[in-house]
Design an enzyme around this catalytic site. Structure first.
Site, mmCIF file in Angstrom:
data_model
loop_
_atom_site.group_PDB
_atom_site.id
_atom_site.type_symbol
_atom_site.label_atom_id
_atom_site.label_comp_id
_atom_site.label_asym_id
_atom_site.label_seq_id
_atom_site.Cartn_x
_atom_site.Cartn_y
_atom_site.Cartn_z
ATOM 1 N N TYR A 155 0.841 -1.202 0.000
ATOM 2 C CA TYR A 155 0.000 0.000 0.000
ATOM 3 C C TYR A 155 0.874 1.250 0.000
ATOM 4 C CZ TYR A 155 -3.125 3.608 1.866
ATOM 5 O OH TYR A 155 -3.824 4.771 2.079
ATOM 6 N N ILE A 188 -7.219 8.589 9.303
ATOM 7 C CA ILE A 188 -8.574 9.012 9.012
ATOM 8 C C ILE A 188 -9.547 8.275 9.931
ATOM 9 C CG2 ILE A 188 -10.304 9.346 7.211
ATOM 10 C CD1 ILE A 188 -7.646 10.801 6.781
#
Length: 263
Positions: A155, A188
């Site tokens: 990622y 987040i």
């Protein structure tokens, strides 16, 4: 679709949840015409109900499908009269795993969605962007593009690639009068965040929890500025400077953190 006439427009991938959803709601609430796209059909249906069919186009999309992307971009362009003010390549997946343990198929899926899907989207959007004065191509990168993050190495690699792509695009697209920028958000605050990471997050500073709406507000700011990298929260900019100047020190801190989390 006639609702697009005379309005600015934004095309969003990964629009059914999180940052994409909050961005769609924010821009629609401020009068923009929204193209909302995601693989999550149910989430898109709920978003369409909230925004209103007259205020956007809502279509399922696998960003790794070149033909499908071209089709939905053409449909969006037909609705806007061939213009696009802001292309927001936000779709991404964040599955983790140590490099020697993560299934190869999963690693390829991350690369296909987070990098190949972004490339497909940029290429599909360029004709509409270059036809629109003041347009912006914006991509969601990550704070893991500042320093490679163990446990989500693939990622992290895709997000580093996205940052590099953005820097190249910021030069290449100038010949069309199109700007390019990226977002580098930190932690987040969504259900996807692990309970352990949530518990470890400080109340303030660069690693505090960030609401998706805060990132959406940054997307709004990005359209009206010529800034290359947008850090959310802004304190991450100082972390980036430290990584450049003291990469080995950051490596040792991250190694210690990984060992602590493995206990």
């Amino acid at each position: 679709m006639s609702g697009a006439e005379g309005r600015k427009s934004i095309f969003i991938t990964g629009a059914a949840s999180g940052i994409g959803r909050e961005t769609a709601l924010l821009f629609a609430g401020r009068g923009w015409f929204v193209g909302a796209h995601d693989v999550n059909a149910a989430g898109l249906a709920a978003l369409e109900k909230e925004i209103g069919a007259a205020n956007g186009v809502f279509a399922t999309l696998d960003v790794t499908d070149v033909d499908a992307f071209g089709k939905v971009m053409a449909e969006f362009g037909a609705a806007t009269g061939g213009t696009l003010d802001l292309m927001f390549g936000n779709a991404g997946i964040g599955m983790g795993g140590l490099i020697d343990e993560q299934p190869w198929e999963q690693a390829l899926q991350i690369i296909n969605v987070n990098l190949i899907g972004v490339l497909i989207g940029v290429r599909a959007a360029i004709p509409l962007l270059r036809a629109t004065p003041g347009s912006l191509n914006l991509i969601t990168s990550s704070s893991s593009a500042i320093f490679g993050t163990a446990g989500i190495g693939v990622y992290s690699a895709t997000k580093h690639a996205v940052r590099g792509l953005t820097e190249a695009l910021s030069i290449e697209l100038k010949r069309f009068g199109v700007r390019a920028a990226d977002l580098l958000p930190g932690l987040i605050d969504t259900p996807l965040l692990s309970d352990r990471m949530r518990a470890m997050a400080p109340a303030e500073g660069e690693w505090r929890l960030v609401k998706p709406l805060e990132v959406a507000e940054t997307v709004w700011k990005a359209y009206s500025a010529d800034v290359l990298h947008w850090y959310v929260p802004e304190e991450l900019r100082a972390f980036h400077a430290r990584v450049v100047n003291e990469p080995e020190a950051v490596r040792e801190e991250r190694t210690a953190l990984m060992a602590m989390m493995a206990e």
